[in-house]
Design an enzyme around this catalytic site. Structure first.
Site, PDB file in Angstrom:
ATOM      1  N   ARG A 309       0.805  -1.226   0.000  1.00  0.00           N
ATOM      2  CA  ARG A 309       0.000   0.000   0.000  1.00  0.00           C
ATOM      3  C   ARG A 309       0.840   1.279   0.000  1.00  0.00           C
ATOM      4  NH1 ARG A 309      -3.474   1.674   3.006  1.00  0.00           N
ATOM      5  NH2 ARG A 309      -4.968   2.175   1.382  1.00  0.00           N
ATOM      6  N   CYS A 340      14.719  -4.333  -4.118  1.00  0.00           N
ATOM      7  CA  CYS A 340      15.523  -3.486  -5.001  1.00  0.00           C
ATOM      8  C   CYS A 340      14.645  -2.509  -5.786  1.00  0.00           C
ATOM      9  CB  CYS A 340      16.326  -4.361  -5.952  1.00  0.00           C
ATOM     10  SG  CYS A 340      17.245  -5.607  -5.074  1.00  0.00           S
TER      11      CYS A 340
HETATM   12  N1  LLP Z   1     -17.390  -3.810  -2.979  1.00  0.00           N
HETATM   13  C1  LLP Z   1     -16.791  -3.590  -4.147  1.00  0.00           C
HETATM   14  C2  LLP Z   1     -17.555  -3.786  -5.378  1.00  0.00           C
HETATM   15  C3  LLP Z   1     -15.440  -3.185  -4.177  1.00  0.00           C
HETATM   16  O1  LLP Z   1     -14.859  -2.961  -5.354  1.00  0.00           O
HETATM   17  C4  LLP Z   1     -14.736  -3.017  -2.968  1.00  0.00           C
HETATM   18  C5  LLP Z   1     -13.329  -2.609  -2.975  1.00  0.00           C
HETATM   19  C6  LLP Z   1     -15.405  -3.266  -1.761  1.00  0.00           C
HETATM   20  C7  LLP Z   1     -16.738  -3.661  -1.796  1.00  0.00           C
HETATM   21  C8  LLP Z   1     -14.730  -3.138  -0.413  1.00  0.00           C
HETATM   22  O2  LLP Z   1     -14.335  -1.839  -0.169  1.00  0.00           O
HETATM   23  P1  LLP Z   1     -13.796  -1.381   1.278  1.00  0.00           P
HETATM   24  O3  LLP Z   1     -14.970  -1.459   2.233  1.00  0.00           O
HETATM   25  O4  LLP Z   1     -12.716  -2.293   1.677  1.00  0.00           O
HETATM   26  O5  LLP Z   1     -13.330   0.019   1.087  1.00  0.00           O
HETATM   27  N2  LLP Z   1      -6.397  -1.977  -2.576  1.00  0.00           N
HETATM   28  C9  LLP Z   1      -6.973  -0.716  -2.190  1.00  0.00           C
HETATM   29  C10 LLP Z   1      -8.465  -0.774  -2.006  1.00  0.00           C
HETATM   30  C11 LLP Z   1      -9.194  -1.238  -3.253  1.00  0.00           C
HETATM   31  C12 LLP Z   1     -10.670  -1.395  -3.040  1.00  0.00           C
HETATM   32  C13 LLP Z   1     -11.306  -2.058  -4.206  1.00  0.00           C
HETATM   33  N3  LLP Z   1     -12.701  -2.312  -4.041  1.00  0.00           N
HETATM   34  C14 LLP Z   1      -6.272  -0.233  -0.930  1.00  0.00           C
HETATM   35  O6  LLP Z   1      -5.401  -0.926  -0.416  1.00  0.00           O
HETATM   36  O7  LLP Z   1      -6.573   0.870  -0.446  1.00  0.00           O
END
Ligand code: LLP
Length: 410
Positions: A309, A340
């Site tokens: 992240r 690296c």
């Molecule tokens: N529902 C859908 C359709 C989504 O695309 C996502 C996350 C969630 C639920 C869950 O979202 P949350 O409640 O966790 O915000 N890798 C990124 C976050 C990408 C989120 C993608 N979609 C990070 O590390 O910040």
């Protein structure tokens, strides 16, 4: 309340000293608190008890089977985006009637698998996909529940790489095209379009973007319901930030029922980060202190492959030392990993506690999008994952072995 705290200058997670855990487990490793995970789920769940709803935990944030089993036992459903996430949810005891399959690019096998295994709802993101799902459902002799994921075209004030709800993003179907779809609904005889879904981004700290998306959805649903009554579920996605929010869950609940009422609809919530983030830490060892030209690098044994992240989103995760040490060093300091790549750094600060080679640090709030986004870059193994349940430490994923790492290469 956080399970991570100093007692007599010693950092403890739940009731165990970090140093104690690190002595018997090779760093770096992820460590989760069962208590935190459970409380996070229950605190959110308890707000909606007088509605008809499902909380479909978003597996992309964390799909460790032990954690999923805990959530399943609390009544959680699952938001999945691949066949293997689907399978993991089932393996963990989450019934298919509580699984929502999302994602913009589901392939034919995945769609077939989901329908054949009685997936509660497939959220669709294009007309082409809708046609494909209709065909596959017909082949299988089934009628599949569908959610149309709309793109409400709202800006959410979050990192540009995790915003999804504006028309510039690839996600969802525009409001106008959604109306078109409902006008030609008879073409989709093997589908039951029961839901409008949306998800506007992640780590959202302000209520306004949610308000805008509810407004857009409500307006659209009112139009659709004039001649189409089977629309009964609203899937509001995830995205609520666990920290520094300017609203409470009750504010969110009130907003929801202001727009949609209590009894008229079923609701689906898809939280990920909210449930898992602060339930997990990453414990790492200081390999070397390196001072060059008035700048200090603290080189730790966790890298961007273990937690990407910061490298990908410039995310700042607080780092604590396992022993509280008030002799801060007023020197520009970067805490970096061994990979690296220049972007393999966790934090940059003007002041960090004096810390010796061999001491331990803890990177906070990595229970979501930590382990699931890790990789084998630099031929480094997937690391061990632990769960603390009161006084007990349990290994919930073994560190990957070299044999496992190379076994599929010919
Ligand atoms: N529902 C859908 C359709 C989504 O695309 C996502 C996350 C969630 C639920 C869950 O979202 P949350 O409640 O966790 O915000 N890798 C990124 C976050 C990408 C989120 C993608 N979609 C990070 O590390 O910040």
């Amino acid at each position: 309340m956080s399970q991570l705290k100093y007692e007599n200058n010693i950092l403890r997670f739940e009731n165990i000293d970090i140093d104690e855990i690190a002595k018997t487990h090779q760093t770096p490793f992820y460590c989760y608190s069962k208590n935190m995970l459970t409380n996070n789920f229950n605190n959110f769940n308890n707000v909606f008890l007088d509605l008809n709803y499902k909380i479909c935990f978003s597996l992309k944030s964390n799909s460790n089977l032990t954690l999923l089993r805990i959530l399943a036992s609390l009544g959680a459903g699952a938001d999945v985006v691949s066949e293997w996430e689907f399978k993991k949810a089932i393996e963990a005891g989450i019934p298919a009637e509580k699984i929502v399959f999302s994602g913009i690019g589901k392939n034919e096998n995945e769609i077939r698998y989901a329908i054949a295994n009685n997936c509660f709802q497939i959220n669709v993101e294009s007309l082409a996909e809708l046609k494909k799902i209709n065909q596959i459902a017909k082949d299988l002799g089934k009628v599949q529940n569908i959610g149309i994921r709309i793109n409400p075209d709202v800006q959410s004030d979050t990192h540009e790489k995790i915003t999804t709800g504006s028309l510039e993003n690839k996600f969802g179907i525009s409001v106008n095209e959604t109306l078109d779809i409902f006008n030609r609904i008879n073409e989709f005889s093997s589908l039951s379009i029961t839901s409008i879904a949306f998800h506007i981004g992640s780590n959202i700290k302000d209520l306004n973007p949610f308000k805008h998306s509810f407004e857009v959805a409500k307006h659209l649903i009112d139009k659709i319901q004039l001649n189409y009554e089977t629309l009964k579920t609203i899937d509001v996605g995830g995205g609520i930030s666990p920290e520094d929010r300017n609203f409470t869950f009750e504010d969110y609940y009130n907003l929801l029922i202001t727009y949609f009422g209590k009894d008229k609809f079923n609701f689906i919530f898809e939280p990920g980060r909210l449930i898992a983030a602060d339930a997990g830490i990453l414990v790492s060892k200081v390999l070397y202190n390196k001072i060059t030209e008035g700048k200090k690098f603290i080189i730790i044994d966790a890298g961007m492959n273990d937690m990407m992240r910061p490298a990908l989103y410039d995310a700042e995760h607080e780092i604590l030392t396992s022993k509280l040490n008030n002799s801060d060093h007023n020197i520009e300091t970067e805490i970096v990993g061994p990979i690296c790549e220049t972007s393999d750094k966790f934090i940059k600060t003007d002041k960090f506690a004096n810390i010796e080679d061999g001491d331990y640090v803890v990177i906070k709030n990595v229970g979501a999008y930590g382990s699931t986004m890790s990789s084998n870059y630099n031929a480094r193994p997937f690391i061990e994952e632990l769960l603390i349940d009161k006084e007990e430490i349990q290994i919930i994923r073994k560190k990957q072995s070299f044999g496992d790492f190379i076994k599929n290469e010919l």
